[in-house]
Design a protein around this motif. Structure first.
Motif, PDB file in Angstrom:
ATOM      1  N   PHE A 279       0.680  -0.974  -6.906  1.00  0.00           N
ATOM      2  CA  PHE A 279       0.479   0.467  -7.032  1.00  0.00           C
ATOM      3  C   PHE A 279       1.091   1.009  -8.314  1.00  0.00           C
ATOM      4  O   PHE A 279       0.460   1.766  -9.058  1.00  0.00           O
ATOM      5  CB  PHE A 279       1.081   1.181  -5.825  1.00  0.00           C
ATOM      6  CG  PHE A 279       1.117   2.678  -5.965  1.00  0.00           C
ATOM      7  CD1 PHE A 279      -0.036   3.428  -5.811  1.00  0.00           C
ATOM      8  CD2 PHE A 279       2.297   3.339  -6.278  1.00  0.00           C
ATOM      9  CE1 PHE A 279      -0.021   4.806  -5.956  1.00  0.00           C
ATOM     10  CE2 PHE A 279       2.338   4.708  -6.416  1.00  0.00           C
ATOM     11  CZ  PHE A 279       1.174   5.445  -6.259  1.00  0.00           C
TER      12      PHE A 279
ATOM     13  N   ILE B 169      -5.220  -3.794  -4.384  1.00  0.00           N
ATOM     14  CA  ILE B 169      -3.791  -3.622  -4.117  1.00  0.00           C
ATOM     15  C   ILE B 169      -3.460  -4.078  -2.695  1.00  0.00           C
ATOM     16  O   ILE B 169      -2.509  -4.837  -2.470  1.00  0.00           O
ATOM     17  CB  ILE B 169      -3.380  -2.152  -4.325  1.00  0.00           C
ATOM     18  CG1 ILE B 169      -3.488  -1.774  -5.811  1.00  0.00           C
ATOM     19  CG2 ILE B 169      -1.951  -1.919  -3.821  1.00  0.00           C
ATOM     20  CD1 ILE B 169      -3.225  -0.312  -6.085  1.00  0.00           C
ATOM     21  N   PHE B 170      -4.261  -3.627  -1.722  1.00  0.00           N
ATOM     22  CA  PHE B 170      -4.019  -4.019  -0.337  1.00  0.00           C
ATOM     23  C   PHE B 170      -4.283  -5.506  -0.120  1.00  0.00           C
ATOM     24  O   PHE B 170      -3.595  -6.166   0.666  1.00  0.00           O
ATOM     25  CB  PHE B 170      -4.882  -3.182   0.607  1.00  0.00           C
ATOM     26  CG  PHE B 170      -4.353  -1.796   0.848  1.00  0.00           C
ATOM     27  CD1 PHE B 170      -3.203  -1.594   1.605  1.00  0.00           C
ATOM     28  CD2 PHE B 170      -4.993  -0.695   0.320  1.00  0.00           C
ATOM     29  CE1 PHE B 170      -2.707  -0.324   1.830  1.00  0.00           C
ATOM     30  CE2 PHE B 170      -4.502   0.584   0.533  1.00  0.00           C
ATOM     31  CZ  PHE B 170      -3.349   0.775   1.288  1.00  0.00           C
ATOM     32  N   SER B 171      -5.280  -6.037  -0.835  1.00  0.00           N
ATOM     33  CA  SER B 171      -5.590  -7.467  -0.718  1.00  0.00           C
ATOM     34  C   SER B 171      -4.430  -8.320  -1.217  1.00  0.00           C
ATOM     35  O   SER B 171      -4.035  -9.299  -0.569  1.00  0.00           O
ATOM     36  CB  SER B 171      -6.868  -7.796  -1.496  1.00  0.00           C
ATOM     37  OG  SER B 171      -7.147  -9.175  -1.447  1.00  0.00           O
TER      38      SER B 171
ATOM     39  N   TRP C 255      -7.719   0.414  -4.852  1.00  0.00           N
ATOM     40  CA  TRP C 255      -6.895   0.288  -3.660  1.00  0.00           C
ATOM     41  C   TRP C 255      -7.194  -1.001  -2.895  1.00  0.00           C
ATOM     42  O   TRP C 255      -6.292  -1.603  -2.303  1.00  0.00           O
ATOM     43  CB  TRP C 255      -7.117   1.495  -2.746  1.00  0.00           C
ATOM     44  CG  TRP C 255      -6.539   2.762  -3.290  1.00  0.00           C
ATOM     45  CD1 TRP C 255      -7.207   3.785  -3.883  1.00  0.00           C
ATOM     46  CD2 TRP C 255      -5.151   3.126  -3.310  1.00  0.00           C
ATOM     47  NE1 TRP C 255      -6.331   4.778  -4.264  1.00  0.00           N
ATOM     48  CE2 TRP C 255      -5.065   4.397  -3.920  1.00  0.00           C
ATOM     49  CE3 TRP C 255      -3.987   2.505  -2.869  1.00  0.00           C
ATOM     50  CZ2 TRP C 255      -3.858   5.057  -4.095  1.00  0.00           C
ATOM     51  CZ3 TRP C 255      -2.780   3.158  -3.033  1.00  0.00           C
ATOM     52  CH2 TRP C 255      -2.722   4.423  -3.650  1.00  0.00           C
ATOM     53  N   GLY C 256      -8.449  -1.417  -2.913  1.00  0.00           N
ATOM     54  CA  GLY C 256      -8.811  -2.635  -2.204  1.00  0.00           C
ATOM     55  C   GLY C 256      -8.066  -3.845  -2.727  1.00  0.00           C
ATOM     56  O   GLY C 256      -7.570  -4.674  -1.953  1.00  0.00           O
TER      57      GLY C 256
ATOM     58  N   ALA D 190      -1.343  -7.446  -1.373  1.00  0.00           N
ATOM     59  CA  ALA D 190      -0.211  -7.288  -0.450  1.00  0.00           C
ATOM     60  C   ALA D 190      -0.413  -8.150   0.799  1.00  0.00           C
ATOM     61  O   ALA D 190       0.531  -8.767   1.303  1.00  0.00           O
ATOM     62  CB  ALA D 190      -0.045  -5.824  -0.067  1.00  0.00           C
ATOM     63  N   ALA D 191      -1.655  -8.221   1.286  1.00  0.00           N
ATOM     64  CA  ALA D 191      -1.934  -9.015   2.479  1.00  0.00           C
ATOM     65  C   ALA D 191      -1.694 -10.496   2.247  1.00  0.00           C
ATOM     66  O   ALA D 191      -1.288 -11.225   3.160  1.00  0.00           O
ATOM     67  CB  ALA D 191      -3.379  -8.782   2.932  1.00  0.00           C
TER      68      ALA D 191
ATOM     69  N   PHE E 178       2.814  -4.512  -2.501  1.00  0.00           N
ATOM     70  CA  PHE E 178       2.047  -3.260  -2.520  1.00  0.00           C
ATOM     71  C   PHE E 178       2.560  -2.314  -3.602  1.00  0.00           C
ATOM     72  O   PHE E 178       1.778  -1.777  -4.397  1.00  0.00           O
ATOM     73  CB  PHE E 178       2.126  -2.575  -1.155  1.00  0.00           C
ATOM     74  CG  PHE E 178       1.519  -1.201  -1.139  1.00  0.00           C
ATOM     75  CD1 PHE E 178       0.148  -1.032  -1.067  1.00  0.00           C
ATOM     76  CD2 PHE E 178       2.324  -0.070  -1.223  1.00  0.00           C
ATOM     77  CE1 PHE E 178      -0.423   0.241  -1.074  1.00  0.00           C
ATOM     78  CE2 PHE E 178       1.764   1.202  -1.230  1.00  0.00           C
ATOM     79  CZ  PHE E 178       0.386   1.357  -1.153  1.00  0.00           C
TER      80      PHE E 178
ATOM     81  N   VAL F 201       5.355  -7.780   1.717  1.00  0.00           N
ATOM     82  CA  VAL F 201       4.157  -6.935   1.685  1.00  0.00           C
ATOM     83  C   VAL F 201       4.463  -5.620   0.972  1.00  0.00           C
ATOM     84  O   VAL F 201       3.683  -5.153   0.124  1.00  0.00           O
ATOM     85  CB  VAL F 201       3.638  -6.679   3.111  1.00  0.00           C
ATOM     86  CG1 VAL F 201       2.622  -5.544   3.120  1.00  0.00           C
ATOM     87  CG2 VAL F 201       2.998  -7.934   3.678  1.00  0.00           C
TER      88      VAL F 201
END
Length: 326
Positions: free
Chosen positions: A275, A6-8, A3-4, A10-11, A271, A267
């Motif tokens: 995912f 994936i969020f990174s 998840w880290g 997206a950011a 994401f 974003v």
């Protein structure tokens, strides 16, 4: 499931040049549709002219960066005149029909093998970035930054220039819309017959709006190609539809709406891309990666639908704007 990461990923899209390019193109559509009421479905054509005008000027004619930018802007002005002269005196839907067809014609012209020596046909163009990179005042090895935003010197240069152009365009548009010129545009959007009765040349104002929004689209096309090559497939009709989704997501008649809408759009897309790809790898989804690539657009579409349902005027819009969009 990482998840880290994936969020990174997206950011990273929050400040990417692609996000900036879509925001600038959507701001051009805000001038067309949000403030003037013009149904322009050919913003992809303006972006293509900016991209090819810049690249061809450098590769074929050896122009400097500033000269290539002026060529792209000049091409967009001519394109806007070609679209506007026969249509802006007619009903709004005629402009929609002409622009969507004209944008596709432009893309097909760049794809044809007749001009392959200049346009590269379906393979597109590359190797046009040296002049822009030579202007880079940043000089360091490897990458630098903070958090997930770690980039090379050239990448930071593109990001800085991209968002500077977006910021200046937003400030310029904000100033214009507070001026008498901008108030006339809003009047045309609400009731052009009333504006005409006041002695204003509605046709002239519409043409000025079409040209200005088209120039923003052209500059967006130049920003769009800085991290990548010029590929004609990027300028299909779906590109304009994505920009409209961004515009309506942020607010049709707002200055910062296109910026916020572009950030949220990319974003969400990044994401869901991460995912879905990871979900396929670990077996959560019994589909192929190719099918997963299509699923991400479905998920983004559902997310946008939910936002539109609960915030129909856009994230930064208001009720008055919603009445116009309806």
């Amino acid at each position: 499931m990482d998840w880290g990461q994936i969020f990174s990923n997206a950011a990273v899209e929050l400040i990417s040049p692609t996000t900036a390019a879509y925001a600038l193109a959507a701001l051009g559509l805000a001038i067309h549709f949000g403030y003037t009421g013009l149904l322009n479905f050919g913003q992809a054509g303006f972006m293509a002219l900016g991209a090819y005008g810049y690249a061809i000027s450098i590769l074929t004619f050896g122009f400097p960066v500033w000269g290539a930018v002026l060529v792209g802007i000049g091409a967009s002005v001519i394109f806007a005149l070609i679209l506007g002269v026969p249509t802006l005196r007619l009903r709004a839907d005629y402009l929609a029909i002409v622009t969507i067809a004209a944008a596709e014609i432009v893309r097909l012209l760049f794809t044809t093998n007749t001009f392959v020596a200049v346009t590269g046909s379906a393979n597109g163009l590359s190797e046009y970035k040296d002049g822009f990179r030579a202007l880079n005042p940043l000089h360091f090895e490897g990458t630098a930054g903070f958090g997930p935003w770690q980039h090379s010197a050239n990448d930071w240069w593109v990001i800085i220039v991209s968002w500077t152009v977006v910021a200046l365009a937003c400030l310029f548009t904000w100033s214009l819309m507070r001026s008498p010129w901008g108030r006339v545009l809003k009047g045309i959007r609400e009731d052009e017959d009333a504006v005409r009765a006041l002695g204003k040349n509605v046709y002239s104002y519409k043409m000025q709006s079409l040209i200005l929004g088209g120039v923003f689209g052209t500059l967006a096309g130049m920003i769009f190609i800085m991290p990548r090559a010029v590929i004609p497939a990027h300028y299909a009709t779906s590109l304009t539809f994505f920009i409209y989704a961004i515009l309506l997501l942020g607010g049709a008649a707002t200055i910062l709406g296109p910026v916020v809408g572009s950030m949220l759009f990319w974003v969400l897309l990044s994401f869901f891309s991460g995912f879905v790809a990871r979900a396929v790898e670990v077996g959560w989804l019994d589909i192929t990666q190719v099918q997963g690539g299509q699923l991400r657009f479905i998920l983004v579409g559902v997310a946008i639908m939910l936002i539109v349902i609960f915030r129909p005027q856009g994230l930064l819009g208001n009720k008055k704007e919603l009445a116009f969009v309806k």
